[in-house]
Design a protein around this motif. Structure first.
Motif, PDB file in Angstrom:
ATOM      1  N   ARG A  71       0.818  -1.210   0.000  1.00 49.33           N
ATOM      2  CA  ARG A  71       0.000   0.000   0.000  1.00 49.33           C
ATOM      3  C   ARG A  71       0.851   1.259   0.000  1.00 49.33           C
ATOM      4  O   ARG A  71       0.460   2.294  -0.545  1.00 49.33           O
ATOM      5  CB  ARG A  71      -0.920  -0.036   1.228  1.00 49.33           C
ATOM      6  CG  ARG A  71      -1.794   1.198   1.466  1.00 49.33           C
ATOM      7  CD  ARG A  71      -2.702   1.570   0.305  1.00 49.33           C
ATOM      8  NE  ARG A  71      -3.524   0.475  -0.165  1.00 49.33           N
ATOM      9  CZ  ARG A  71      -4.671   0.084   0.388  1.00 49.33           C
ATOM     10  NH1 ARG A  71      -5.113   0.682   1.472  1.00 49.33           N
ATOM     11  NH2 ARG A  71      -5.368  -0.894  -0.143  1.00 49.33           N
ATOM     12  N   ASN A 161      -8.532   6.624  -6.488  1.00 51.46           N
ATOM     13  CA  ASN A 161      -9.218   5.554  -5.778  1.00 51.46           C
ATOM     14  C   ASN A 161      -8.913   4.189  -6.396  1.00 51.46           C
ATOM     15  O   ASN A 161      -8.659   3.204  -5.690  1.00 51.46           O
ATOM     16  CB  ASN A 161     -10.727   5.804  -5.781  1.00 51.46           C
ATOM     17  CG  ASN A 161     -11.461   4.935  -4.779  1.00 51.46           C
ATOM     18  OD1 ASN A 161     -11.132   4.904  -3.597  1.00 51.46           O
ATOM     19  ND2 ASN A 161     -12.464   4.212  -5.251  1.00 51.46           N
ATOM     20  N   HIS A 162      -8.908   4.131  -7.733  1.00 54.38           N
ATOM     21  CA  HIS A 162      -8.607   2.877  -8.424  1.00 54.38           C
ATOM     22  C   HIS A 162      -7.190   2.425  -8.105  1.00 54.38           C
ATOM     23  O   HIS A 162      -6.954   1.251  -7.777  1.00 54.38           O
ATOM     24  CB  HIS A 162      -8.769   3.060  -9.936  1.00 54.38           C
ATOM     25  CG  HIS A 162      -8.377   1.855 -10.723  1.00 54.38           C
ATOM     26  ND1 HIS A 162      -9.249   0.823 -10.987  1.00 54.38           N
ATOM     27  CD2 HIS A 162      -7.197   1.493 -11.303  1.00 54.38           C
ATOM     28  CE1 HIS A 162      -8.628  -0.114 -11.689  1.00 54.38           C
ATOM     29  NE2 HIS A 162      -7.387   0.268 -11.899  1.00 54.38           N
ATOM     30  N   ARG A 163      -6.245   3.333  -8.179  1.00 54.79           N
ATOM     31  CA  ARG A 163      -4.856   2.964  -7.953  1.00 54.79           C
ATOM     32  C   ARG A 163      -4.623   2.624  -6.475  1.00 54.79           C
ATOM     33  O   ARG A 163      -3.838   1.728  -6.155  1.00 54.79           O
ATOM     34  CB  ARG A 163      -3.915   4.087  -8.416  1.00 54.79           C
ATOM     35  CG  ARG A 163      -4.037   4.368  -9.917  1.00 54.79           C
ATOM     36  CD  ARG A 163      -2.931   5.289 -10.426  1.00 54.79           C
ATOM     37  NE  ARG A 163      -1.622   4.647 -10.358  1.00 54.79           N
ATOM     38  CZ  ARG A 163      -1.124   3.854 -11.298  1.00 54.79           C
ATOM     39  NH1 ARG A 163      -1.843   3.579 -12.382  1.00 54.79           N
ATOM     40  NH2 ARG A 163       0.085   3.335 -11.165  1.00 54.79           N
ATOM     41  N   TYR A 164      -5.317   3.303  -5.585  1.00 51.83           N
ATOM     42  CA  TYR A 164      -5.202   3.031  -4.155  1.00 51.83           C
ATOM     43  C   TYR A 164      -5.619   1.596  -3.837  1.00 51.83           C
ATOM     44  O   TYR A 164      -4.895   0.861  -3.155  1.00 51.83           O
ATOM     45  CB  TYR A 164      -6.073   4.026  -3.393  1.00 51.83           C
ATOM     46  CG  TYR A 164      -6.179   3.800  -1.905  1.00 51.83           C
ATOM     47  CD1 TYR A 164      -5.189   4.264  -1.041  1.00 51.83           C
ATOM     48  CD2 TYR A 164      -7.284   3.149  -1.361  1.00 51.83           C
ATOM     49  CE1 TYR A 164      -5.299   4.072   0.338  1.00 51.83           C
ATOM     50  CE2 TYR A 164      -7.399   2.951   0.006  1.00 51.83           C
ATOM     51  CZ  TYR A 164      -6.406   3.417   0.847  1.00 51.83           C
ATOM     52  OH  TYR A 164      -6.511   3.218   2.199  1.00 51.83           O
ATOM     53  N   PHE A 165      -6.766   1.182  -4.319  1.00 53.54           N
ATOM     54  CA  PHE A 165      -7.285  -0.142  -3.984  1.00 53.54           C
ATOM     55  C   PHE A 165      -6.588  -1.268  -4.754  1.00 53.54           C
ATOM     56  O   PHE A 165      -6.725  -2.429  -4.392  1.00 53.54           O
ATOM     57  CB  PHE A 165      -8.790  -0.199  -4.205  1.00 53.54           C
ATOM     58  CG  PHE A 165      -9.571   0.430  -3.082  1.00 53.54           C
ATOM     59  CD1 PHE A 165      -9.596  -0.159  -1.829  1.00 53.54           C
ATOM     60  CD2 PHE A 165     -10.242   1.623  -3.272  1.00 53.54           C
ATOM     61  CE1 PHE A 165     -10.294   0.421  -0.783  1.00 53.54           C
ATOM     62  CE2 PHE A 165     -10.946   2.217  -2.223  1.00 53.54           C
ATOM     63  CZ  PHE A 165     -10.972   1.614  -0.975  1.00 53.54           C
ATOM     64  N   ASN A 166      -5.845  -0.909  -5.798  1.00 56.93           N
ATOM     65  CA  ASN A 166      -5.109  -1.924  -6.554  1.00 56.93           C
ATOM     66  C   ASN A 166      -3.604  -1.862  -6.304  1.00 56.93           C
ATOM     67  O   ASN A 166      -2.837  -2.532  -7.008  1.00 56.93           O
ATOM     68  CB  ASN A 166      -5.411  -1.769  -8.046  1.00 56.93           C
ATOM     69  CG  ASN A 166      -6.821  -2.219  -8.392  1.00 56.93           C
ATOM     70  OD1 ASN A 166      -7.088  -3.403  -8.552  1.00 56.93           O
ATOM     71  ND2 ASN A 166      -7.745  -1.263  -8.487  1.00 56.93           N
ATOM     72  N   ASN A 167      -3.194  -1.079  -5.300  1.00 56.18           N
ATOM     73  CA  ASN A 167      -1.774  -0.961  -4.933  1.00 56.18           C
ATOM     74  C   ASN A 167      -0.895  -0.632  -6.136  1.00 56.18           C
ATOM     75  O   ASN A 167       0.160  -1.250  -6.364  1.00 56.18           O
ATOM     76  CB  ASN A 167      -1.277  -2.248  -4.264  1.00 56.18           C
ATOM     77  CG  ASN A 167      -1.872  -2.456  -2.883  1.00 56.18           C
ATOM     78  OD1 ASN A 167      -2.359  -1.509  -2.264  1.00 56.18           O
ATOM     79  ND2 ASN A 167      -1.855  -3.689  -2.415  1.00 56.18           N
ATOM     80  N   ARG A 191      -5.811   9.344   0.833  1.00 54.09           N
ATOM     81  CA  ARG A 191      -5.294   8.202   0.078  1.00 54.09           C
ATOM     82  C   ARG A 191      -3.863   8.468  -0.398  1.00 54.09           C
ATOM     83  O   ARG A 191      -2.985   7.614  -0.275  1.00 54.09           O
ATOM     84  CB  ARG A 191      -6.206   7.874  -1.103  1.00 54.09           C
ATOM     85  CG  ARG A 191      -7.467   7.107  -0.714  1.00 54.09           C
ATOM     86  CD  ARG A 191      -8.509   7.158  -1.817  1.00 54.09           C
ATOM     87  NE  ARG A 191      -9.644   6.287  -1.560  1.00 54.09           N
ATOM     88  CZ  ARG A 191     -10.600   6.523  -0.661  1.00 54.09           C
ATOM     89  NH1 ARG A 191     -10.546   7.623   0.094  1.00 54.09           N
ATOM     90  NH2 ARG A 191     -11.610   5.678  -0.510  1.00 54.09           N
TER      91      ARG A 191
END
Length: 215
Positions: A71, A161-167, A191
């Motif tokens: 993360r 948000n997309h990049r955060y949840f997909n590391n 984030r």
């Protein structure tokens, strides 16, 4: 031919490595001028803050393979105009590309303007957003530069948000501070700060303008 057969084993040939390196560069969106921004030609002599920023950028590259899937795999340069934030961001990107790691450059203002001008074109919108959402590494230059609208915030949130949840790692340069990022949008700011918590760089206060004095 992309492989060489030796003793019944296949080995990648040098020409294949060169083609892969060229493909990474072509997909990056990084211009020839920006490609010349390296650690070797970064002038860190102007202040202790600039030295610290340089050291943090170098450490990020050194640690990259170990933090890639975590993360906390991003880096953010915040603060003063003309402090070398873009140069260091590009130096990181160029070093990663030299190591055959794909990086996509996103000039914030130009890209946001283009997206908003074509927001009714679903095909274009999803194509350009997917480019930045799914890049191996994304470099966002001058995040939240200029006037900020609700539309800007919505687009950036979808991306972050997309990049955060997909590391997925992000390299960010911005003139905004911690507090300003959170004031613009707490979800985006929190984030980015979490993703970059081990590699946060803030440059503030009076100092020489790097762009002027590094010529």
């Amino acid at each position: 031919m992309t492989f060489i057969i030796k003793d019944n084993e296949a080995y990648p040939c040098e020409c294949r490595e060169m083609r892969e390196a060229q493909a990474i560069l072509e997909k990056s969106g990084i211009s020839k001028e920006f490609r010349n921004k390296t650690f070797d030609n970064f002038d860190y002599s102007h202040s202790m803050q600039t030295i610290d920023a340089y050291k943090k950028a170098k450490q990020y590259v050194k640690d990259f393979e170990n933090i890639l899937d975590t993360r906390h795999n991003s880096i953010m340069f915040m603060g003063q105009v003309g402090s070398g934030k873009t140069h260091l961001s590009l130096a990181i990107a160029n070093k990663l590309m030299d190591n055959q790691i794909g990086v996509v450059y996103m000039g914030y203002r130009d890209v946001l303007t283009s997206i908003k001008q074509n927001v009714m074109d679903d095909v274009y919108y999803h194509k350009i957003m997917n480019r930045y959402k799914n890049a191996k590494v994304l470099l966002i230059d001058d995040l939240f530069k200029g006037n900020i609208t609700n539309s800007d915030i919505n687009i950036v949130f979808e991306l972050i948000n997309h990049r955060y949840f997909n590391n997925l790692p992000i390299i960010v340069s911005t003139e905004k501070s911690f507090e300003e990022l959170l004031d613009i949008d707490e979800a985006i700011g929190s984030r980015l700060i979490e993703m970059s918590k081990d590699y946060l760089v803030t440059i503030k206060g009076k100092k020489l303008n790097y762009r002027i004095y590094s010529k």
